[in-house]
Design an enzyme around this catalytic site. Structure first.
Site, PDB file in Angstrom:
ATOM      1  N   SER A  43       0.181   8.087   3.136  1.00  0.00           N
ATOM      2  CA  SER A  43       0.234   7.746   1.608  1.00  0.00           C
ATOM      3  C   SER A  43      -1.233   7.703   1.207  1.00  0.00           C
ATOM      4  O   SER A  43      -1.775   8.957   1.881  1.00  0.00           O
ATOM      5  CB  SER A  43       0.550   6.297   1.878  1.00  0.00           C
TER       6      SER A  43
ATOM      7  N   GLY B 154       4.097   8.356  -1.244  1.00  0.00           N
ATOM      8  CA  GLY B 154       3.091   8.736  -0.822  1.00  0.00           C
ATOM      9  C   GLY B 154       1.697   8.905  -2.054  1.00  0.00           C
ATOM     10  O   GLY B 154       1.005   8.726  -2.213  1.00  0.00           O
TER      11      GLY B 154
ATOM     12  N   GLY C  39       6.148   3.665  -3.160  1.00  0.00           N
ATOM     13  CA  GLY C  39       6.635   2.273  -3.729  1.00  0.00           C
ATOM     14  C   GLY C  39       5.304   1.961  -4.025  1.00  0.00           C
ATOM     15  O   GLY C  39       4.835   1.375  -5.370  1.00  0.00           O
ATOM     16  N   ARG C  40       3.358   2.178  -3.497  1.00  0.00           N
ATOM     17  CA  ARG C  40       2.029   1.987  -4.118  1.00  0.00           C
ATOM     18  C   ARG C  40       2.241   2.636  -5.486  1.00  0.00           C
ATOM     19  O   ARG C  40       1.400   1.634  -6.644  1.00  0.00           O
ATOM     20  CB  ARG C  40       0.941   2.945  -3.106  1.00  0.00           C
TER      21      ARG C  40
ATOM     22  N   TYR D 139      -7.996   0.461   6.767  1.00  0.00           N
ATOM     23  CA  TYR D 139      -7.887   1.750   6.624  1.00  0.00           C
ATOM     24  C   TYR D 139      -9.017   2.117   6.078  1.00  0.00           C
ATOM     25  O   TYR D 139      -9.659   2.995   5.796  1.00  0.00           O
ATOM     26  CB  TYR D 139      -6.739   1.851   5.932  1.00  0.00           C
TER      27      TYR D 139
ATOM     28  N   CYS E 267     -12.614 -15.611   9.744  1.00  0.00           N
ATOM     29  CA  CYS E 267     -14.011 -15.647  11.025  1.00  0.00           C
ATOM     30  C   CYS E 267     -13.944 -14.088  11.516  1.00  0.00           C
ATOM     31  O   CYS E 267     -13.355 -14.320  12.872  1.00  0.00           O
ATOM     32  CB  CYS E 267     -13.025 -16.596  12.301  1.00  0.00           C
TER      33      CYS E 267
HETATM   34  C1  LIG Z   1       9.209   6.808   5.103  1.00  0.00           C
HETATM   35  C2  LIG Z   1       8.504   5.936   3.577  1.00  0.00           C
HETATM   36  N1  LIG Z   1       8.502   6.071   2.673  1.00  0.00           N
HETATM   37  C3  LIG Z   1       7.826   5.947   1.274  1.00  0.00           C
HETATM   38  C4  LIG Z   1       6.787   5.117   1.916  1.00  0.00           C
HETATM   39  C5  LIG Z   1       6.329   4.759   0.462  1.00  0.00           C
HETATM   40  O1  LIG Z   1       5.135   5.471   0.552  1.00  0.00           O
HETATM   41  P1  LIG Z   1       3.769   4.725  -0.588  1.00  0.00           P
HETATM   42  O2  LIG Z   1       3.770   3.629  -1.327  1.00  0.00           O
HETATM   43  O3  LIG Z   1       2.647   5.494  -0.370  1.00  0.00           O
HETATM   44  O4  LIG Z   1       4.146   5.945  -2.125  1.00  0.00           O
HETATM   45  C6  LIG Z   1       6.290   4.810   2.907  1.00  0.00           C
HETATM   46  C7  LIG Z   1       5.096   4.482   3.161  1.00  0.00           C
HETATM   47  O5  LIG Z   1       4.536   4.164   4.296  1.00  0.00           O
HETATM   48  C8  LIG Z   1       7.253   5.451   4.545  1.00  0.00           C
HETATM   49  O6  LIG Z   1       6.705   5.362   5.272  1.00  0.00           O
END
Ligand SMILES: Cc1ncc(COP(=O)(O)O)c(C=O)c1O
Length: 466
Positions: free
Chosen positions: A227, A263, A307-308, A352, A379
């Site tokens: 990612s 990723g 996703g990100r 991270y 804390c």
């Molecule tokens: C199998 C798989 N697909 C997709 C993603 C999405 O990654 P990103 O949010 O970096 O695009 C992840 C993230 O951990 C993943 O493990």
């Protein structure tokens, strides 16, 4: 003369500036304060309190559409799955479906959100390296589109669940392709010594076994190399290796699809310069086409799972500044600006070493820039929200402080550390703000503690001296 404690790449010239690509597109200052999605953050804070995660719906949906269109332009047949682990609420799932994306889940909980949000089961893919039998049964019973199998044991489990349900379940097989993504080590999922997927050399035997199981239909291979990746060459190398395996395993029985994972990196600070997604899609398509030509196989239907990239830049977390404390070190002074949240709502810096950008959100300031570190209220000395940032030196208690690019993996990873209720997730669209997820209350948290709910215990009872 540079500040000895400041990272070289941080720009101290204007501590009010909103770097392009870091803040949700369209974010501006009006009357000095941040306006996001047409709403003034001061009004949002007055109505909802702080901290809160604000997601700009137009930006999230626009990015979902843009990445789908970029990959559709680059490949003739492509499916884009939204990786729900980044941020999943009922409405986020619906936005993604409305923008033509499928939904990728990796637990029974994420599956429940997607199904109850009305996502059609066949549009759901189910990942995970250790799905429970109950999770597998729930996915099979719902009729989800595909399972991504992660091990030989799981192939048998999904097959037996599908057989009991009298179904043929479509599956993909996750491959650990051995490409080391250039990212933080804990985020890179295709090292050989890691928990996800099946190594390339073990794939033929497992594919043969899956093909023997009448309740499974193998539609293709899957990989995800990590990612927050900026270097497109990692994706291209993984695509070449996956295509070679796809050709080898498809020689006897063709495989229709190839899933290359997610990723794609985003800008958390002005120093991050991700390539436009259209260029990444095009270079990935070139690599896939060249490999397919060389191997003499047709280009398969491609799937990706971002996703990100979709929701990260759409989100901003807004906190209230509580204390400001200059800490004098041999190398110089750094102001610790502490806010009313922290690693409970954003554990990524602690997990991270993730970097973020912050700005005073409630006003613009003419004061000079001071090197600051934004800390949380937990804390834990590692409870840092923004490791290094230039903020106006008059940053003060009561200021609203906004942290950019928190749409992905913040709400999703949030915890109740120190019995801290989690902030709400708010959505803004055309200036109108609504709650996607309400703020948690202390009562929500105490309700799980049977010492309160059972009703009989007192401190004196538990001391045994009643
Ligand atoms: C199998 C798989 N697909 C997709 C993603 C999405 O990654 P990103 O949010 O970096 O695009 C992840 C993230 O951990 C993943 O493990």
């Amino acid at each position: 003369m540079p500040h000895p404690l400041a990272p070289q790449l941080l720009d101290a010239s204007d501590p009010n500036a909103l770097a392009d690509g870091v803040w949700p597109a369209g974010t501006e200052r009006a009357d000095g304060a941040l306006r996001i999605g047409g709403a003034d953050v001061r009004d949002i804070a007055a109505q909802h309190g702080t901290p809160f995660l604000l997601v700009d719906e137009t930006v999230a949906r626009g990015r979902a559409r843009r990445i789908r269109e970029a990959f559709e332009a680059a490949f003739s047949a492509v499916d884009v799955y939204y990786a729900g682990k980044a941020l999943l609420t009922a409405d986020v799932a619906r936005w993604m479906r409305a923008e033509g994306l499928r939904i990728d889940v990796c637990t029974g909980g994420e599956l429940a959100v997607a199904l109850r949000a009305g996502v059609e089961p066949e549009a759901i893919g189910f990942h995970g390296n250790n799905k429970s039998l109950a999770e597998i049964d729930a996915g099979v019973a719902a009729g989800i589109g595909t399972f991504v199998l992660d091990s030989p044991i799981e192939a048998e489990r999904v097959a037996s669940s599908a057989e009991r349900a009298g179904r043929v379940q479509r599956v993909r097989l996750r491959i650990s392709v051995g490409v080391h993504a250039s990212t933080h080590e804990f985020l890179a999922t295709s090292h050989e010594d890691q928990k996800f997927g099946v190594p390339v050399d073990e794939a033929p035997a497992l594919v043969a076994r899956i093909r023997e199981l009448p309740s499974l239909e193998l539609v293709g291979l899957h990989t995800h190399i990590g990612s927050q990746i900026f270097d497109a060459s990692g994706f291209a190398e993984s695509a070449r290796r996956m295509l070679a395996l796809h050709a080898e395993l498809g020689a006897s029985e063709p495989l229709a699809e190839l899933n290359l994972g997610g990723g794609f990196g985003i800008a958390y600070t002005a120093a991050d310069r991700p390539e436009p997604i259209e260029r990444i899609a095009a270079s990935l398509a070139d690599a896939v086409r060249a490999a397919a030509d060389e191997l003499g196989v047709p280009v398969p239907r491609i799937a990706i799972e971002p996703g990100r990239w979709i929701v990260g830049p759409a989100g901003v977390t807004v906190y209230t500044v509580g204390t400001v404390k200059p800490v004098r070190l041999d190398a110089g002074t750094r102001a610790y600006v502490s806010v009313d949240g922290g690693m409970g709502d954003n554990p990524r810096p602690a997990l991270y070493g993730a970097q973020y950008s912050a700005r005073i959100a409630s006003r613009a300031s003419a004061a000079a820039a001071a090197l600051t570190r934004v800390a949380g209220h937990h804390c834990e000395s590692g409870d840092i929200v923004v490791d290094a940032e230039w903020l106006p030196e008059d940053v003060a208690p009561g200021d609203l402080l906004a942290v950019a690019a928190t749409g992905a993996y913040c709400h999703a990873l949030a915890s109740n550390y120190n019995v801290t209720p989690r902030p709400p997730v708010l959505a803004v669209r055309d200036g109108a703000v609504r709650e996607l997820v309400r703020r948690e209350s202390i009562d929500d948290l105490l309700a799980r503690d049977t010492g309160f709910t059972a009703g009989s215990g007192t401190a004196a009872d538990s001391n045994g001296d009643a």
